[in-house]
Design a protein around this motif. Structure first.
Motif, PDB file in Angstrom:
ATOM      1  N   MET A  30       0.821  -1.196   0.000  1.00 44.23           N
ATOM      2  CA  MET A  30       0.000   0.000   0.000  1.00 44.23           C
ATOM      3  C   MET A  30       0.866   1.262   0.000  1.00 44.23           C
ATOM      4  N   SER A  31       2.006   1.176   0.670  1.00 45.83           N
ATOM      5  CA  SER A  31       2.896   2.324   0.726  1.00 45.83           C
ATOM      6  C   SER A  31       3.457   2.652  -0.664  1.00 45.83           C
ATOM      7  N   LYS A  32       3.761   1.638  -1.457  1.00 45.93           N
ATOM      8  CA  LYS A  32       4.253   1.868  -2.823  1.00 45.93           C
ATOM      9  C   LYS A  32       3.202   2.553  -3.684  1.00 45.93           C
ATOM     10  N   PHE A  33       1.926   2.249  -3.423  1.00 51.63           N
ATOM     11  CA  PHE A  33       0.841   2.866  -4.178  1.00 51.63           C
ATOM     12  C   PHE A  33       0.798   4.369  -3.916  1.00 51.63           C
ATOM     13  N   PHE A  34       0.913   4.773  -2.644  1.00 55.74           N
ATOM     14  CA  PHE A  34       0.900   6.200  -2.310  1.00 55.74           C
ATOM     15  C   PHE A  34       2.149   6.902  -2.823  1.00 55.74           C
ATOM     16  N   GLU A  35       3.277   6.205  -2.796  1.00 51.70           N
ATOM     17  CA  GLU A  35       4.496   6.777  -3.350  1.00 51.70           C
ATOM     18  C   GLU A  35       4.357   6.992  -4.855  1.00 51.70           C
ATOM     19  N   LEU A  36       3.744   6.046  -5.543  1.00 54.93           N
ATOM     20  CA  LEU A  36       3.517   6.191  -6.981  1.00 54.93           C
ATOM     21  C   LEU A  36       2.599   7.368  -7.276  1.00 54.93           C
ATOM     22  N   ILE A  37       1.563   7.538  -6.460  1.00 50.49           N
ATOM     23  CA  ILE A  37       0.638   8.654  -6.670  1.00 50.49           C
ATOM     24  C   ILE A  37       1.350   9.989  -6.457  1.00 50.49           C
ATOM     25  N   THR A  38       2.126  10.123  -5.380  1.00 51.03           N
ATOM     26  CA  THR A  38       2.807  11.390  -5.131  1.00 51.03           C
ATOM     27  C   THR A  38       3.872  11.677  -6.183  1.00 51.03           C
ATOM     28  N   GLU A  39       4.592  10.655  -6.608  1.00 46.21           N
ATOM     29  CA  GLU A  39       5.591  10.858  -7.655  1.00 46.21           C
ATOM     30  C   GLU A  39       4.918  11.239  -8.982  1.00 46.21           C
ATOM     31  N   SER A  40       3.761  10.671  -9.252  1.00 47.52           N
ATOM     32  CA  SER A  40       3.027  11.002 -10.482  1.00 47.52           C
ATOM     33  C   SER A  40       2.544  12.447 -10.455  1.00 47.52           C
ATOM     34  N   ILE A  41       2.055  12.888  -9.312  1.00 49.06           N
ATOM     35  CA  ILE A  41       1.614  14.283  -9.189  1.00 49.06           C
ATOM     36  C   ILE A  41       2.810  15.226  -9.336  1.00 49.06           C
ATOM     37  N   GLY A  42       3.942  14.863  -8.743  1.00 47.10           N
ATOM     38  CA  GLY A  42       5.152  15.664  -8.912  1.00 47.10           C
ATOM     39  C   GLY A  42       5.615  15.687 -10.361  1.00 47.10           C
ATOM     40  N   TRP A  43       5.491  14.542 -11.055  1.00 46.30           N
ATOM     41  CA  TRP A  43       5.858  14.482 -12.471  1.00 46.30           C
ATOM     42  C   TRP A  43       5.000  15.443 -13.283  1.00 46.30           C
ATOM     43  N   LEU A  44       3.700  15.453 -12.997  1.00 44.19           N
ATOM     44  CA  LEU A  44       2.803  16.361 -13.718  1.00 44.19           C
ATOM     45  C   LEU A  44       3.131  17.824 -13.428  1.00 44.19           C
ATOM     46  N   GLN A  45       3.508  18.131 -12.201  1.00 45.22           N
ATOM     47  CA  GLN A  45       3.868  19.508 -11.861  1.00 45.22           C
ATOM     48  C   GLN A  45       5.129  19.942 -12.597  1.00 45.22           C
ATOM     49  N   ILE A  46       6.104  19.047 -12.693  1.00 40.75           N
ATOM     50  CA  ILE A  46       7.338  19.393 -13.406  1.00 40.75           C
ATOM     51  C   ILE A  46       7.067  19.553 -14.896  1.00 40.75           C
ATOM     52  N   VAL A  47       6.217  18.711 -15.472  1.00 42.37           N
ATOM     53  CA  VAL A  47       5.887  18.816 -16.897  1.00 42.37           C
ATOM     54  C   VAL A  47       5.123  20.111 -17.177  1.00 42.37           C
ATOM     55  N   ALA A  48       4.265  20.507 -16.249  1.00 47.51           N
ATOM     56  CA  ALA A  48       3.403  21.671 -16.480  1.00 47.51           C
ATOM     57  C   ALA A  48       4.191  22.969 -16.618  1.00 47.51           C
ATOM     58  N   SER A  49       5.296  23.097 -15.917  1.00 44.43           N
ATOM     59  CA  SER A  49       6.042  24.354 -15.933  1.00 44.43           C
ATOM     60  C   SER A  49       6.577  24.719 -17.321  1.00 44.43           C
ATOM     61  N   PRO A  50       7.386  23.889 -17.982  1.00 43.83           N
ATOM     62  CA  PRO A  50       7.849  24.276 -19.322  1.00 43.83           C
ATOM     63  C   PRO A  50       6.729  24.283 -20.358  1.00 43.83           C
ATOM     64  N   PHE A  51       5.718  23.434 -20.146  1.00 49.37           N
ATOM     65  CA  PHE A  51       4.592  23.420 -21.078  1.00 49.37           C
ATOM     66  C   PHE A  51       3.826  24.737 -21.033  1.00 49.37           C
ATOM     67  N   LEU A  52       3.579  25.258 -19.845  1.00 55.05           N
ATOM     68  CA  LEU A  52       2.880  26.546 -19.733  1.00 55.05           C
ATOM     69  C   LEU A  52       3.720  27.696 -20.282  1.00 55.05           C
ATOM     70  N   ILE A  53       5.026  27.620 -20.086  1.00 55.40           N
ATOM     71  CA  ILE A  53       5.904  28.643 -20.673  1.00 55.40           C
ATOM     72  C   ILE A  53       5.838  28.571 -22.197  1.00 55.40           C
ATOM     73  N   GLY A  54       5.839  27.359 -22.753  1.00 53.90           N
ATOM     74  CA  GLY A  54       5.721  27.190 -24.200  1.00 53.90           C
ATOM     75  C   GLY A  54       4.387  27.691 -24.731  1.00 53.90           C
ATOM     76  N   ILE A  55       3.310  27.447 -23.983  1.00 56.66           N
ATOM     77  CA  ILE A  55       1.996  27.944 -24.402  1.00 56.66           C
ATOM     78  C   ILE A  55       1.972  29.468 -24.392  1.00 56.66           C
ATOM     79  N   CYS A  56       2.561  30.081 -23.366  1.00 53.46           N
ATOM     80  CA  CYS A  56       2.588  31.551 -23.302  1.00 53.46           C
ATOM     81  C   CYS A  56       3.387  32.145 -24.457  1.00 53.46           C
ATOM     82  N   ILE A  57       4.552  31.594 -24.722  1.00 53.73           N
ATOM     83  CA  ILE A  57       5.372  32.100 -25.827  1.00 53.73           C
ATOM     84  C   ILE A  57       4.663  31.872 -27.162  1.00 53.73           C
ATOM     85  N   GLY A  58       4.072  30.691 -27.332  1.00 49.63           N
ATOM     86  CA  GLY A  58       3.343  30.405 -28.564  1.00 49.63           C
ATOM     87  C   GLY A  58       2.147  31.322 -28.761  1.00 49.63           C
TER      88      GLY A  58
END
Length: 89
Positions: free
Chosen positions: A1-29
């Motif tokens: 069960m602990s691995k499941f919560f770790e996967l969820i938190t890492e996935s949310i962190g992955w999405l946050q890291i992806v969102a930053s350059p993507f939003l910058i690219g959308i603004c520039i575009g």
């Protein structure tokens, strides 16, 4: 069960890291496209936004495989002024 919560938190962190350059690219575009709305500028804006998404995916995947996305986000959000004791006394 602990691995499941770790996967969820890492996935949310992955999405946050992806969102930053993507939003910058959308603004520039959008700054490129909206002043003069032609098909050439639309293609250029979409390419820049896609490039931001690809850079974000690469960056987030490297962070996940390294020390983890939550560690990366916590280091970015940390305040170094509070890490060391105050020696001004």
């Amino acid at each position: 069960m602990s691995k499941f919560f770790e996967l969820i938190t890492e996935s949310i962190g992955w999405l946050q890291i992806v969102a930053s350059p993507f939003l910058i690219g959308i603004c520039i575009g959008s700054f490129i496209y909206f002043p003069n709305q032609t098909s050439t500028r639309l293609v250029l804006g979409v390419i820049i936004a896609t490039l931001g998404l690809v850079i974000g995916i690469i960056w987030a995947t490297k962070a996940w495989k390294g020390k983890g996305t939550i560690w990366t986000i916590s280091r970015v959000m940390a305040t170094p002024e509070l890490d060391e004791p105050d020696d001004e006394n």
